[in-house]
Design a protein around this motif. Sequence first.
Motif, PDB file in Angstrom:
ATOM      1  N   PHE A  85     -11.229  -1.810 -13.216  1.00 58.44           N
ATOM      2  CA  PHE A  85     -11.787  -2.839 -12.350  1.00 58.44           C
ATOM      3  C   PHE A  85     -12.892  -2.257 -11.454  1.00 58.44           C
ATOM      4  O   PHE A  85     -13.991  -2.804 -11.356  1.00 58.44           O
ATOM      5  CB  PHE A  85     -10.647  -3.409 -11.492  1.00 58.44           C
ATOM      6  CG  PHE A  85     -11.045  -4.485 -10.536  1.00 58.44           C
ATOM      7  CD1 PHE A  85     -11.106  -5.802 -10.946  1.00 58.44           C
ATOM      8  CD2 PHE A  85     -11.348  -4.179  -9.215  1.00 58.44           C
ATOM      9  CE1 PHE A  85     -11.465  -6.797 -10.055  1.00 58.44           C
ATOM     10  CE2 PHE A  85     -11.713  -5.166  -8.319  1.00 58.44           C
ATOM     11  CZ  PHE A  85     -11.766  -6.482  -8.736  1.00 58.44           C
ATOM     12  N   VAL A  86     -12.592  -1.112 -10.861  1.00 58.59           N
ATOM     13  CA  VAL A  86     -13.574  -0.489  -9.976  1.00 58.59           C
ATOM     14  C   VAL A  86     -14.827  -0.095 -10.749  1.00 58.59           C
ATOM     15  O   VAL A  86     -15.950  -0.370 -10.311  1.00 58.59           O
ATOM     16  CB  VAL A  86     -12.985   0.769  -9.279  1.00 58.59           C
ATOM     17  CG1 VAL A  86     -14.075   1.532  -8.535  1.00 58.59           C
ATOM     18  CG2 VAL A  86     -11.886   0.364  -8.322  1.00 58.59           C
ATOM     19  N   ARG A 146       0.832  -1.207   0.000  1.00 57.72           N
ATOM     20  CA  ARG A 146       0.000   0.000   0.000  1.00 57.72           C
ATOM     21  C   ARG A 146       0.867   1.259   0.000  1.00 57.72           C
ATOM     22  O   ARG A 146       0.664   2.162  -0.808  1.00 57.72           O
ATOM     23  CB  ARG A 146      -0.907   0.001   1.239  1.00 57.72           C
ATOM     24  CG  ARG A 146      -1.781   1.246   1.350  1.00 57.72           C
ATOM     25  CD  ARG A 146      -2.208   1.494   2.790  1.00 57.72           C
ATOM     26  NE  ARG A 146      -1.038   1.670   3.647  1.00 57.72           N
ATOM     27  CZ  ARG A 146      -1.029   1.504   4.958  1.00 57.72           C
ATOM     28  NH1 ARG A 146      -2.121   1.149   5.599  1.00 57.72           N
ATOM     29  NH2 ARG A 146       0.075   1.691   5.657  1.00 57.72           N
ATOM     30  N   GLU A 206      -1.007  -0.489 -13.481  1.00 56.94           N
ATOM     31  CA  GLU A 206      -1.896  -1.080 -12.480  1.00 56.94           C
ATOM     32  C   GLU A 206      -2.999  -0.117 -12.094  1.00 56.94           C
ATOM     33  O   GLU A 206      -4.128  -0.517 -11.822  1.00 56.94           O
ATOM     34  CB  GLU A 206      -1.099  -1.517 -11.249  1.00 56.94           C
ATOM     35  CG  GLU A 206      -0.315  -2.777 -11.528  1.00 56.94           C
ATOM     36  CD  GLU A 206       0.294  -3.401 -10.284  1.00 56.94           C
ATOM     37  OE1 GLU A 206      -0.234  -3.183  -9.173  1.00 56.94           O
ATOM     38  OE2 GLU A 206       1.301  -4.105 -10.441  1.00 56.94           O
ATOM     39  N   ARG A 207      -2.650   1.171 -12.073  1.00 61.74           N
ATOM     40  CA  ARG A 207      -3.680   2.126 -11.701  1.00 61.74           C
ATOM     41  C   ARG A 207      -4.799   2.128 -12.739  1.00 61.74           C
ATOM     42  O   ARG A 207      -5.975   2.132 -12.411  1.00 61.74           O
ATOM     43  CB  ARG A 207      -3.113   3.532 -11.532  1.00 61.74           C
ATOM     44  CG  ARG A 207      -4.176   4.389 -10.875  1.00 61.74           C
ATOM     45  CD  ARG A 207      -3.668   5.517 -10.087  1.00 61.74           C
ATOM     46  NE  ARG A 207      -3.037   6.497 -10.954  1.00 61.74           N
ATOM     47  CZ  ARG A 207      -2.483   7.589 -10.459  1.00 61.74           C
ATOM     48  NH1 ARG A 207      -2.459   7.801  -9.172  1.00 61.74           N
ATOM     49  NH2 ARG A 207      -1.930   8.459 -11.263  1.00 61.74           N
ATOM     50  N   MET A 214       2.432   1.927  -3.350  1.00 60.16           N
ATOM     51  CA  MET A 214       1.493   2.411  -4.358  1.00 60.16           C
ATOM     52  C   MET A 214       1.066   3.848  -4.068  1.00 60.16           C
ATOM     53  O   MET A 214       0.893   4.647  -4.978  1.00 60.16           O
ATOM     54  CB  MET A 214       0.262   1.517  -4.424  1.00 60.16           C
ATOM     55  CG  MET A 214       0.527   0.210  -5.107  1.00 60.16           C
ATOM     56  SD  MET A 214       1.214   0.442  -6.761  1.00 60.16           S
ATOM     57  CE  MET A 214       2.056  -1.106  -6.990  1.00 60.16           C
ATOM     58  N   PRO A 245       2.273   5.344  -7.568  1.00 58.69           N
ATOM     59  CA  PRO A 245       1.415   4.328  -8.166  1.00 58.69           C
ATOM     60  C   PRO A 245       1.941   3.882  -9.522  1.00 58.69           C
ATOM     61  O   PRO A 245       2.394   4.715 -10.301  1.00 58.69           O
ATOM     62  CB  PRO A 245       0.065   5.034  -8.317  1.00 58.69           C
ATOM     63  CG  PRO A 245       0.260   6.440  -7.927  1.00 58.69           C
ATOM     64  CD  PRO A 245       1.632   6.656  -7.441  1.00 58.69           C
ATOM     65  N   LYS A 246       1.877   2.585  -9.748  1.00 56.84           N
ATOM     66  CA  LYS A 246       2.336   2.077 -11.029  1.00 56.84           C
ATOM     67  C   LYS A 246       1.248   2.363 -12.056  1.00 56.84           C
ATOM     68  O   LYS A 246       0.087   1.996 -11.859  1.00 56.84           O
ATOM     69  CB  LYS A 246       2.570   0.568 -10.892  1.00 56.84           C
ATOM     70  CG  LYS A 246       3.484   0.026 -11.934  1.00 56.84           C
ATOM     71  CD  LYS A 246       3.839  -1.411 -11.609  1.00 56.84           C
ATOM     72  CE  LYS A 246       4.291  -2.124 -12.874  1.00 56.84           C
ATOM     73  NZ  LYS A 246       4.318  -3.556 -12.722  1.00 56.84           N
ATOM     74  N   PHE A 301      -6.800  -1.128 -12.296  1.00 58.52           N
ATOM     75  CA  PHE A 301      -7.725  -1.156 -11.163  1.00 58.52           C
ATOM     76  C   PHE A 301      -8.795  -0.079 -11.266  1.00 58.52           C
ATOM     77  O   PHE A 301      -9.883  -0.232 -10.725  1.00 58.52           O
ATOM     78  CB  PHE A 301      -6.965  -1.086  -9.832  1.00 58.52           C
ATOM     79  CG  PHE A 301      -6.317  -2.391  -9.490  1.00 58.52           C
ATOM     80  CD1 PHE A 301      -7.103  -3.528  -9.308  1.00 58.52           C
ATOM     81  CD2 PHE A 301      -4.944  -2.517  -9.385  1.00 58.52           C
ATOM     82  CE1 PHE A 301      -6.523  -4.754  -9.023  1.00 58.52           C
ATOM     83  CE2 PHE A 301      -4.348  -3.735  -9.096  1.00 58.52           C
ATOM     84  CZ  PHE A 301      -5.145  -4.851  -8.915  1.00 58.52           C
ATOM     85  N   MET A 303     -16.024  -1.352 -13.379  1.00 61.70           N
ATOM     86  CA  MET A 303     -16.799  -2.542 -13.754  1.00 61.70           C
ATOM     87  C   MET A 303     -17.512  -3.154 -12.537  1.00 61.70           C
ATOM     88  O   MET A 303     -18.693  -3.459 -12.579  1.00 61.70           O
ATOM     89  CB  MET A 303     -15.876  -3.567 -14.373  1.00 61.70           C
ATOM     90  CG  MET A 303     -16.565  -4.825 -14.751  1.00 61.70           C
ATOM     91  SD  MET A 303     -15.417  -5.954 -15.506  1.00 61.70           S
ATOM     92  CE  MET A 303     -14.540  -6.550 -14.078  1.00 61.70           C
ATOM     93  N   MET A 304     -16.756  -3.290 -11.446  1.00 65.96           N
ATOM     94  CA  MET A 304     -17.328  -3.942 -10.276  1.00 65.96           C
ATOM     95  C   MET A 304     -18.393  -3.069  -9.598  1.00 65.96           C
ATOM     96  O   MET A 304     -19.165  -3.547  -8.780  1.00 65.96           O
ATOM     97  CB  MET A 304     -16.225  -4.298  -9.277  1.00 65.96           C
ATOM     98  CG  MET A 304     -15.299  -5.386  -9.773  1.00 65.96           C
ATOM     99  SD  MET A 304     -16.188  -6.889 -10.233  1.00 65.96           S
ATOM    100  CE  MET A 304     -14.847  -7.956 -10.762  1.00 65.96           C
ATOM    101  N   SER A 305     -18.406  -1.787  -9.934  1.00 66.83           N
ATOM    102  CA  SER A 305     -19.420  -0.912  -9.342  1.00 66.83           C
ATOM    103  C   SER A 305     -20.702  -0.904 -10.153  1.00 66.83           C
ATOM    104  O   SER A 305     -21.700  -0.326  -9.751  1.00 66.83           O
ATOM    105  CB  SER A 305     -18.889   0.519  -9.250  1.00 66.83           C
ATOM    106  OG  SER A 305     -17.650   0.525  -8.621  1.00 66.83           O
TER     107      SER A 305
END
Lengths: 239, 465
Positions: free
Chosen positions: B404-405, B386, B397-398, B389, B393-394, B401, B407-409
């Motif tokens: 990702f957020v 943590r 990956e940022r 990042m 932050p890479k 993710f 989509m998952m939301s």
Amino acid sequence: MIPCFIDQLFPQVGIRMVEIFERLGHEVEYPMDQTCCGQPPFNSGFQDEARQVAVRVLEIFKSAEVVVVPSGSCAAMVKVFYPELFQESPQEEAAKELAAKTWEFSQFLVEKLEVTDVGASFPGKVTFHDGCHGLRELGVKGAPRALLEKVRDLELVEMGEAETCCGFGGTFAVKFPQISTAMAQVKSNSAEESGAEYIVSNDASCLMQIQGYLDRQPKNEIRCFHLAEVLAKNLDKTE
Amino acid sequence: MSQYTSQFAQAAEAVTQNTDHRSFLQTALRGYQKVRANTQARFTDWQTARKVAAEVKWEAIENLDTHLKNLTERLEARGTKVFWATDGKEAREYILSVIQEHDAKSVVKSKTMTSEEIHLNDLLEKEGFDVVESDLGEFIVQLNHEAPYHFVFPAMHLKREEISHIFHEALGTDETYDPEELTQIARRVLRQKYLDADIGISGANFGIAETGMISITENEGNARLTTSLPKVHIALMGIEKVLPRLEDLSLFLPMLATAGTGQALTGYNSMIGGPRQEGEIDGPEEFHLVLLDNHRTRLLADPEQRDALRCIRCGACLNVCPIFKNVGGHSYGTTYQGPIGSVITPHLRGLQDWKHLSQASSLCGACTETCPVKIDLHHHLLRNRRNAMNEKPKFTERVMFGGFVSMMSRPWMYRSLTKTARIFDRLMQPLQGSWLDPFRPWRKTRSLPPVAKETFKDYWQNRQK
Ligand code: SF4
């Protein structure tokens, strides 16, 4: 709660869990809006992103009486890491409440419902793999074994490396594939030495890793099953 | 990617391919686990012992300033020269100046990881001194020109035949596979070195604030000789090694032995409270204690991870770590290998350069479960991830993710992804395992199940109809 990868890759695990609960006379609900618990970004160090996903989970399961998860890893995320993730935030209380009513599947059966015999039968020699999150974050050790021991025709054998990590570890498995695979090899060899025909676990992600490795071995006869799949086998016979 | 990251990745990969080496390592550590379990069972209650040990170390670290003051004042009262070194450079230079002051030629050392941490041997050898490691394991890796493999078992990776060969090459001795004889060879060489040495350098396992003493625990008697035969003894100790009271040793000595090697107690336990006092017949004329910070205070300033300073360097976390067991000690490229090394190296040597060690973990928690002083090791790996990042932050990956957020939301988006993934699965089939396969790192060694024809969501929806 059905973890996202169980929904997409191993739906039968969720379905079998539902069958078991219904057979025991419980009402099961599944909020269709659920997606993921937020573990992938959390484990990669992206806590803000994880919180954004997790906040939905708090909301979706707010009214549930108990939340049962067929995965030690996702249950640990909710029970252990949510309270940490929402520490000193407006959702702190909600996170603690959800954590308190969330259960890993086998622990829920044995400790909360006090059921060990679900009436299943499964012929074969089984060894149990302790998923790390279930084992070390939640203390799941006896419950799955108590359940398996009551399954008719099932012979439970312990492997030497039962508590050793299978090497999955989420993004670790892709970031460091060789180390991850080497760990799967240690696990599989130990299962083989135990003489088991089946590896059973309460974490589908571990099983994906172990089965994935086994599938690539020329001489392999071991198959992996989720605990819920075994416990739902031939339920009718004993009615 | 830092140079350390790629070094780690390459070295680790090589070891994972070396089945012989891995099984040698794993067999050795299985042996350790068995012996250790037996010894542990001799404690009335190991879990309570862990709790007490954690509390004592907690007390020591929380009041580090007072304890260190007491320790040093009491040592100084008996004629010890205490030097506070902010970093490795200061420590090295001080030690060098002491050696030069005495016009010394040869130096004998007993096992001290702190000196590895500050690369002391490199400097001393460069300055032309004859430096010899007297701990058998350290002696072997020194002759073989390599770093210790494990901070408790430095030469555990070498088989008897290899050791024999190393001795043969370096000392001209006859090849022998008999462990007795091998030990005798080392002993013969080392005896003379003790007698010749002008300076003895040691570490310290504990510093006792109450009485002003350092405690050294070992199995070969080499530390005892190193600290008492030469005219000058220099001990190098990390500031976190302090314990409040003498009686604390009654817990920590057996605990360190049990967790470290599975012994009830190590063979030799020495206490040193200063140089030779008037009327005493042996001991060095001069005793120097070098207290090393070297960024330990950085850890001390971090309330979340400060507990890592409780570490007594028993090595137990390495011995149970599935990563260590499959990549071996040299892959880490650090003085402290295994879980504790992955936790503290980013603090000691820079987070961005060493964050990969925190990522190279499945977070299984075997380390935390075994640690005698209850350091929250595997959760610290998460915290390092943590912090890394948050700091930097890479980019890839940022973005990933972020997607990702979103989509998952959105459940509809999540479900349409399922459909896309199914099609993708089919389209990708001919490319599976090729360079174009995004799952190549997985698929190279493992199969991957396809997206289910009917997901759980589909099942539930159909059921409601
Ligand atoms: S972290 Fe704990 S287990 Fe690891 S070396 Fe230190 S004291 Fe031993």
